[in-house]
Design an enzyme around this catalytic site. Structure first.
Site, PDB file in Angstrom:
ATOM      1  N   CYS A   1      -1.104   9.885   0.552  1.00 48.81           N
ATOM      2  CA  CYS A   1      -0.287  10.417  -0.549  1.00 48.81           C
ATOM      3  C   CYS A   1      -0.974  10.210  -1.887  1.00 48.81           C
ATOM      4  O   CYS A   1      -1.420  11.145  -2.523  1.00 48.81           O
ATOM      5  CB  CYS A   1       1.078   9.719  -0.572  1.00 48.81           C
ATOM      6  SG  CYS A   1       2.047  10.014   0.882  1.00 48.81           S
TER       7      CYS A   1
HETATM    8  N1  SAJ Z   1      -1.032  -0.076  -4.345  1.00 46.88           N
HETATM    9  C1  SAJ Z   1      -1.582  -0.987  -5.232  1.00 46.88           C
HETATM   10  N2  SAJ Z   1      -0.780  -1.574  -6.172  1.00 46.88           N
HETATM   11  C2  SAJ Z   1       0.557  -1.271  -6.260  1.00 46.88           C
HETATM   12  C3  SAJ Z   1       1.100  -0.333  -5.348  1.00 46.88           C
HETATM   13  C4  SAJ Z   1       0.296   0.246  -4.395  1.00 46.88           C
HETATM   14  O1  SAJ Z   1      -2.786  -1.288  -5.171  1.00 46.88           O
HETATM   15  O2  SAJ Z   1       1.229  -1.838  -7.116  1.00 46.88           O
HETATM   16  C5  SAJ Z   1      -1.889   0.568  -3.352  1.00 46.88           C
HETATM   17  C6  SAJ Z   1      -1.481   0.272  -1.933  1.00 46.88           C
HETATM   18  O3  SAJ Z   1      -2.136  -0.884  -1.453  1.00 46.88           O
HETATM   19  C7  SAJ Z   1      -1.979   1.517  -1.202  1.00 46.88           C
HETATM   20  C8  SAJ Z   1      -1.820   2.605  -2.235  1.00 46.88           C
HETATM   21  O4  SAJ Z   1      -1.748   1.964  -3.504  1.00 46.88           O
HETATM   22  O5  SAJ Z   1      -3.334   1.392  -0.866  1.00 46.88           O
HETATM   23  C9  SAJ Z   1      -0.579   3.475  -2.031  1.00 46.88           C
HETATM   24  O6  SAJ Z   1       0.509   2.603  -1.942  1.00 46.88           O
HETATM   25  P1  SAJ Z   1       2.049   3.141  -2.042  1.00 46.88           P
HETATM   26  O7  SAJ Z   1       2.903   1.909  -2.178  1.00 46.88           O
HETATM   27  O8  SAJ Z   1       2.161   4.189  -3.058  1.00 46.88           O
HETATM   28  O9  SAJ Z   1       2.334   3.680  -0.598  1.00 46.88           O
HETATM   29  P2  SAJ Z   1       2.195   5.136   0.027  1.00 46.88           P
HETATM   30  O10 SAJ Z   1       0.839   5.711  -0.094  1.00 46.88           O
HETATM   31  O11 SAJ Z   1       2.770   5.010   1.386  1.00 46.88           O
HETATM   32  O12 SAJ Z   1       3.112   6.022  -0.905  1.00 46.88           O
HETATM   33  C10 SAJ Z   1       4.260   6.579  -0.369  1.00 46.88           C
HETATM   34  C11 SAJ Z   1       4.691   7.653  -1.342  1.00 46.88           C
HETATM   35  N3  SAJ Z   1       5.775   8.358  -0.725  1.00 46.88           N
HETATM   36  C12 SAJ Z   1       5.740   9.704  -0.721  1.00 46.88           C
HETATM   37  O13 SAJ Z   1       4.814  10.348  -1.207  1.00 46.88           O
HETATM   38  C13 SAJ Z   1       6.903  10.365  -0.106  1.00 46.88           C
HETATM   39  C14 SAJ Z   1       5.140   7.027  -2.662  1.00 46.88           C
HETATM   40  O14 SAJ Z   1       5.717   8.042  -3.495  1.00 46.88           O
HETATM   41  C15 SAJ Z   1       6.181   5.972  -2.391  1.00 46.88           C
HETATM   42  O15 SAJ Z   1       6.583   5.381  -3.633  1.00 46.88           O
HETATM   43  C16 SAJ Z   1       5.575   4.910  -1.486  1.00 46.88           C
HETATM   44  O16 SAJ Z   1       5.262   5.558  -0.232  1.00 46.88           O
HETATM   45  C17 SAJ Z   1       6.571   3.813  -1.217  1.00 46.88           C
HETATM   46  O17 SAJ Z   1       7.122   3.296  -2.231  1.00 46.88           O
HETATM   47  O18 SAJ Z   1       6.744   3.472  -0.050  1.00 46.88           O
END
Ligand code: SAJ
Length: 418
Positions: free
Chosen positions: A259
């Site tokens: 994503c």
């Molecule tokens: N990450 C960081 N620091 C943070 C948050 C995330 O380094 O503070 C990294 C994570 O380790 C990962 C990447 O960013 O490598 C993405 O993390 P994410 O928490 O955004 O997870 P995703 O990729 O599963 O994002 C999805 C997205 N959902 C959809 O697109 C429907 C996102 O919009 C959601 O907010 C997220 O899931 C969620 O909150 O679960």
């Protein structure tokens, strides 16, 4: 109603099962025959759909999985939930195009097609509709309904479930919106109608661009506050005590998943294509995040150097190879780049991640070992990339001869945080 959900992955399968539970007759269509075989066998590979739930709708015949196009005949509503990857920064909409052509041949007067796959504003009306009209000989609006409704799946999110997450809905005209909203009202607690597909397409990209930009900002700041000698982790926790106007993001070794590193680039690509100008925040954010693995390697190099060692020839153990904490998905995981950089410098790199799914080992560029005390203590350097719940963090912090903690979860005599 007779529903088709085209694409039975982490988005399509939950939708198909929920629609079947809501009383519809649902055909889960996927071109991946192995995936269809597993679904027919009641074997779910999607976190939020336990196999028992899948088997219930299979047994009741409310849901069936197929790779056979003939099963698509006579649908009332077809939802497209196919992947939209990027290739070298360019959106690849081939899956949408192929799926639209297939559905178009079965599209009947009065039926509806909804696109859920994440894509740039304009895709529904500029790409999807012409293909459906060409394949069916029907006219969008006059003969069939269409619209866009973005997915907001958050696998494993304890607070927001599939059904309770508000669902944006749109139509190419009022009748389309009414049909589409009516369908989703039967599945989601809250639907949010917007004025048209482009608004819904853009809203989805805003959601993920917000995250990407803020994560990249905190990543870049982490590389700077380290040199300033100020603890960014404590400062973030302090900032997070502000009850309004702040969202907590933490530094990491990069941004993975299918994503965040992908969706916002659909927007920056479209803006460059249409306007010939950059969407600077996204391009900068992507650049910062893609260089975080290089920063991780610089920190490891510096630490080994301080211990009279070189990366070349050192044993380095990477902990947590999937793209985020407790995830099983390897897609776009920063660990891959960290491993590649260290290997290129001559290190003996191994990885430990109990979350790696059977069969995914082949996608790894490092040999897998257990995160055992022996592996931890015999490494020259340990790197905690993802702080999975399955790791013995106290042991790692206490026993590692050196560990770069990219998640600020460890304490011990030789721990450094990112
Ligand atoms: N990450 C960081 N620091 C943070 C948050 C995330 O380094 O503070 C990294 C994570 O380790 C990962 C990447 O960013 O490598 C993405 O993390 P994410 O928490 O955004 O997870 P995703 O990729 O599963 O994002 C999805 C997205 N959902 C959809 O697109 C429907 C996102 O919009 C959601 O907010 C997220 O899931 C969620 O909150 O679960």
């Amino acid at each position: 109603m007779q529903i088709v959900v085209a694409g039975q992955g982490y988005v399509g399968l939950p939708l198909a099962v929920r629609a079947a539970e809501a009383g519809h007759r649902v055909v889960g269509y996927d071109v991946d025959r192995e995936r269809v075989r597993r679904l027919i066998a009641g074997d779910s590979f999607v976190h939020d759909v336990p196999s028992a739930r899948l088997r219930t709708v299979l047994d009741s015949r409310a849901y069936s999985a197929t790779a056979d196009e003939a099963a698509l005949a006579d649908f009332d509503i077809a939802v497209i939930t196919v992947p939209t990857p990027l290739h070298d920064g360019v959106p690849d909409l081939n899956h949408i195009e192929t799926c639209a052509r297939t559905l178009g041949t079965h599209l009947r007067r009065g039926a509806t097609v909804v696109l859920e796959s994440t894509t740039y504003p304009g895709t529904t009306e500029e790409l999807l509709l012409p293909i459906l009209e060409d394949a069916s000989g029907l006219k969008a609006g006059a003969d069939f309904h269409a619209g866009f409704s973005p997915e907001r799946i958050a696998p494993g999110n304890a607070r927001w479930s599939f059904e309770t997450t508000p669902k944006l809905v749109s139509g190419i005209d009022d009748r389309s919106l009414r049909v589409i909203k009516g369908f989703y009202d039967g599945i989601f607690q809250t639907t949010v109608p917007v004025s048209g597909p482009e608004v819904a397409e853009l809203a989805k990209l805003i959601e993920n661009t917000f995250r990407l930009v803020n994560i990249s900002m905190i990543n870049e700041l982490a590389t700077l506050t380290y040199r300033l000698g100020v603890d960014i982790w404590e400062a973030i926790d302090a900032a997070a005590t502000k009850p309004f106007g702040f969202t907590r993001f933490t530094p990491g070794p990069g941004v993975g998943g299918h994503c965040l590193p992908v969706d916002p680039l659909f927007l920056s690509w479209k803006i460059r294509e249409e306007l010939g100008v950059p969407f600077r925040f996204v391009e900068l954010a992507d650049d910062v995040n893609r260089h975080m693995p290089d920063y991780v390697v610089r920190r490891i190099t510096q630490a080994l150097d301080q211990r009279g060692k070189t990366v070349n020839g050192s044993r380095i153990l990477l902990l947590g190879l999937t793209y985020k904490i407790n995830a099983t998905d390897l897609r776009e995981s920063p660990s891959t780049r960290v491993a590649e950089l260290l290997t290129n410098l001559g290190a003996h790199v191994q990885g430990a991640d109990p979350n790696i799914q059977d069969g995914d080992h082949t996608k790894l560029n490092v040999p897998l070992v257990d995160a055992s005390e022996e592996e931890i203590t015999t490494a020259d350097a340990v790197v905690l990339l993802m702080d999975h719940d399955t790791f013995d963090l106290p042991m790692i912090g206490e026993r590692a001869p050196y560990v770069l903690d990219c998640r600020n979860r460890l304490s011990g005599p030789h721990v450094e945080t990112l």
